[in-house]
Design a protein around this motif. Structure first.
Motif, mmCIF file in Angstrom:
data_model
loop_
_atom_site.group_PDB
_atom_site.id
_atom_site.type_symbol
_atom_site.label_atom_id
_atom_site.label_comp_id
_atom_site.label_asym_id
_atom_site.label_seq_id
_atom_site.Cartn_x
_atom_site.Cartn_y
_atom_site.Cartn_z
ATOM 1 N N UNK A 123 44.581 21.742 42.042
ATOM 2 C CA UNK A 123 43.271 21.101 41.465
ATOM 3 C C UNK A 123 43.342 21.736 40.122
ATOM 4 N N UNK A 124 43.177 21.043 39.008
ATOM 5 C CA UNK A 124 43.045 21.598 37.542
ATOM 6 C C UNK A 124 41.820 22.181 37.190
ATOM 7 N N UNK A 125 41.629 23.158 36.627
ATOM 8 C CA UNK A 125 40.449 24.028 36.163
ATOM 9 C C UNK A 125 39.621 24.210 37.388
ATOM 10 N N UNK A 126 40.229 24.549 38.549
ATOM 11 C CA UNK A 126 39.428 25.093 39.616
ATOM 12 C C UNK A 126 38.516 26.301 39.472
ATOM 13 N N UNK A 127 38.994 27.124 38.662
ATOM 14 C CA UNK A 127 38.158 28.233 38.385
ATOM 15 C C UNK A 127 37.145 28.232 37.548
ATOM 16 N N UNK A 128 37.069 27.004 36.978
ATOM 17 C CA UNK A 128 35.914 26.616 36.085
ATOM 18 C C UNK A 128 34.589 25.895 36.966
ATOM 19 N N UNK A 129 34.851 25.602 37.932
ATOM 20 C CA UNK A 129 33.922 25.066 38.829
ATOM 21 C C UNK A 129 32.795 25.815 39.548
ATOM 22 N N UNK A 130 31.594 25.353 39.666
ATOM 23 C CA UNK A 130 30.484 26.266 40.449
ATOM 24 C C UNK A 130 30.652 26.006 41.888
ATOM 25 N N UNK A 131 30.279 26.691 42.531
ATOM 26 C CA UNK A 131 30.246 26.466 44.150
ATOM 27 C C UNK A 131 29.720 25.210 44.460
ATOM 28 N N UNK A 132 28.599 24.784 43.932
ATOM 29 C CA UNK A 132 28.118 23.355 44.222
ATOM 30 C C UNK A 132 29.255 22.334 43.841
ATOM 31 N N UNK A 133 30.184 22.473 42.901
ATOM 32 C CA UNK A 133 30.870 21.508 42.479
ATOM 33 C C UNK A 133 32.287 21.554 43.311
ATOM 34 N N UNK A 134 32.534 22.758 43.862
ATOM 35 C CA UNK A 134 33.731 22.917 44.682
ATOM 36 C C UNK A 134 33.447 22.484 46.055
ATOM 37 N N UNK A 135 32.000 22.004 46.416
ATOM 38 C CA UNK A 135 31.812 21.474 47.680
ATOM 39 C C UNK A 135 31.810 19.944 47.430
ATOM 40 N N UNK A 136 32.184 19.152 46.440
ATOM 41 C CA UNK A 136 32.099 17.795 46.399
ATOM 42 C C UNK A 136 33.102 17.268 45.575
ATOM 43 N N UNK A 137 34.010 18.027 44.798
ATOM 44 C CA UNK A 137 34.957 17.664 43.898
ATOM 45 C C UNK A 137 36.442 17.393 44.630
ATOM 46 N N UNK A 138 36.840 16.139 44.315
ATOM 47 C CA UNK A 138 38.111 15.381 45.048
ATOM 48 C C UNK A 138 38.942 15.021 43.937
ATOM 49 N N UNK A 139 40.326 14.974 44.116
ATOM 50 C CA UNK A 139 41.478 14.640 43.519
ATOM 51 C C UNK A 139 42.030 13.120 44.232
ATOM 52 N N UNK A 140 42.708 12.171 43.644
ATOM 53 C CA UNK A 140 43.360 11.146 44.085
ATOM 54 C C UNK A 140 44.511 10.935 44.009
ATOM 55 N N UNK A 141 45.450 10.633 45.077
ATOM 56 C CA UNK A 141 46.707 10.247 44.925
ATOM 57 C C UNK A 141 47.018 9.006 45.598
ATOM 58 N N UNK A 142 47.655 8.228 44.533
ATOM 59 C CA UNK A 142 47.758 6.592 45.175
ATOM 60 C C UNK A 142 49.372 6.332 45.114
ATOM 61 N N UNK A 143 49.845 6.269 46.279
ATOM 62 C CA UNK A 143 51.219 5.946 46.814
ATOM 63 C C UNK A 143 51.667 4.627 47.373
ATOM 64 N N UNK A 144 52.748 4.073 46.552
ATOM 65 C CA UNK A 144 52.928 2.781 46.771
ATOM 66 C C UNK A 144 54.640 2.611 47.224
ATOM 67 N N UNK A 145 54.859 2.118 48.399
ATOM 68 C CA UNK A 145 56.381 1.905 48.744
ATOM 69 C C UNK A 145 56.706 0.576 48.032
#
Length: 320
Positions: A123-145
């Motif tokens: 997760x890019x820039x994880x160290x810049x997140x506040x504790x509240x942001x860490x509880x809610x932030x997600x990343x997405x990966x979309x995979x297609x066969x």
């Protein structure tokens, strides 16, 4: 609609009219706020077309938006309906290729029968997140066969990499820390595996900022290979590193191909516009300073999203 793109069309909005000619000085502008949901964009595009018909004028829709979530082949219901609008007499769809051309957000691999490969995520820039942001932030990966024979050959298993050890968590853990979706295109019959992952929350709870999310992609067919393409977004990134007992060649590495954005750029009938480098030295009118940018003059700008797309009948970007 991009404000910069809009401002150069008619003289009355242009900040460049003193130095540069404009393309459509008599153009009427329809500006529509949007959530960018497919259904809303289609509704908005239809509205512009209908207003132009009433006024008996040609129309152009500028789509300076997009996403890396989707099949990247122009096959969705939204793509097809927008394409029908784009081929109507008197109308043109213009889309941005996107600005993901240097972020290595794409992966692909032709997985042999009964074989597997692995993808690791940070997760890019994880160290810049506040504790509240860490509880809610997600990343997405979309995979297609890419098989279109209605057979799902892919078994996808999530894991965490903790202290360089693969740990397969149970369903209860993933229920609280991720969302997983599987689906099938009703047009191409390609199979989709999509993931929304709360990696910042996992790291905070385990007090370990080095934890990575991973996927094992296994081809369960005994006699046929399976080609896959995937895209990471929303601050996710790939990690290429060694894992004990797993060959390095099985861990996939990101690249910049197939990154023309869905929702706009991959609509088959859209004129998809990428960026090219016209100069390397720029002048800041506010600070009075000059600064240099990288890239070869006359070629694609380093940040501009790249083709091809997963549709042999469509070439993207259309122009630079």
């Amino acid at each position: 609609m991009g404000m910069r793109s809009t401002s150069i069309a008619p003289n009355r909005l242009s900040t460049f009219s003193a130095s540069y000619p404009v393309d459509a000085p008599e153009a009427d502008i329809i500006m529509i706020p949007s959530t960018f949901l497919d259904t809303e964009v289609l509704e908005d595009a239809t509205f512009v077309r209908n207003q132009a018909r009433i006024a008996k004028k040609p129309w152009v829709i500028n789509m300076s938006f997009g996403t890396q979530e989707g099949p990247h082949d122009g096959s969705t219901t939204y793509d097809q309906k927008m394409t029908k609008l784009g081929v109507e007499k008197g109308g043109i769809l213009v889309a941005s290729a996107g600005n993901d051309g240097d972020l290595n957000i794409h992966i692909t691999h032709n997985i042999p029968a009964s074989d597997s490969c692995f993808v690791l995520f940070d997760y890019k820039d994880y160290d810049k997140l506040t504790d509240d942001q860490k509880k809610t932030k997600t990343f997405t990966f979309d995979l297609w066969s890419q098989s279109t024979d209605k057979v799902d050959r892919l078994e996808v298993k999530p894991f965490l990499l903790i202290n360089n050890k693969v740990e397969y968590m149970d369903a209860a853990f993933w229920k609280d820390h991720a969302w997983f979706h599987t689906g099938t295109s009703k047009f191409t019959h390609k199979h989709q595996h999509k993931f929304w992952v709360k990696l910042p929350q996992v790291r905070m709870e385990k007090n370990d900022a080095t934890i990575l999310f991973g996927l094992r992609l296994k081809n369960i067919s005994k006699d046929q290979a399976e080609l896959v393409h995937g895209w990471v977004s929303q601050h996710g990134s790939y990690v290429k590193k060694s894992i004990p007992k797993i060959e390095s060649k099985r861990i996939l590495k990101g690249d910049n191909y197939y990154t023309v954005a869905d929702a706009g750029g991959n609509i088959p009938s859209a004129i998809t516009v990428g960026a090219y480098t016209s100069r390397n030295t720029h002048y800041n009118a506010i600070t009075k300073l000059k600064y240099n940018t990288r890239g070869d003059i006359g070629k694609r700008s380093y940040f501009s999203s790249m083709g091809p797309v997963l549709n042999d009948n469509v070439k993207k970007p259309t122009v630079l």
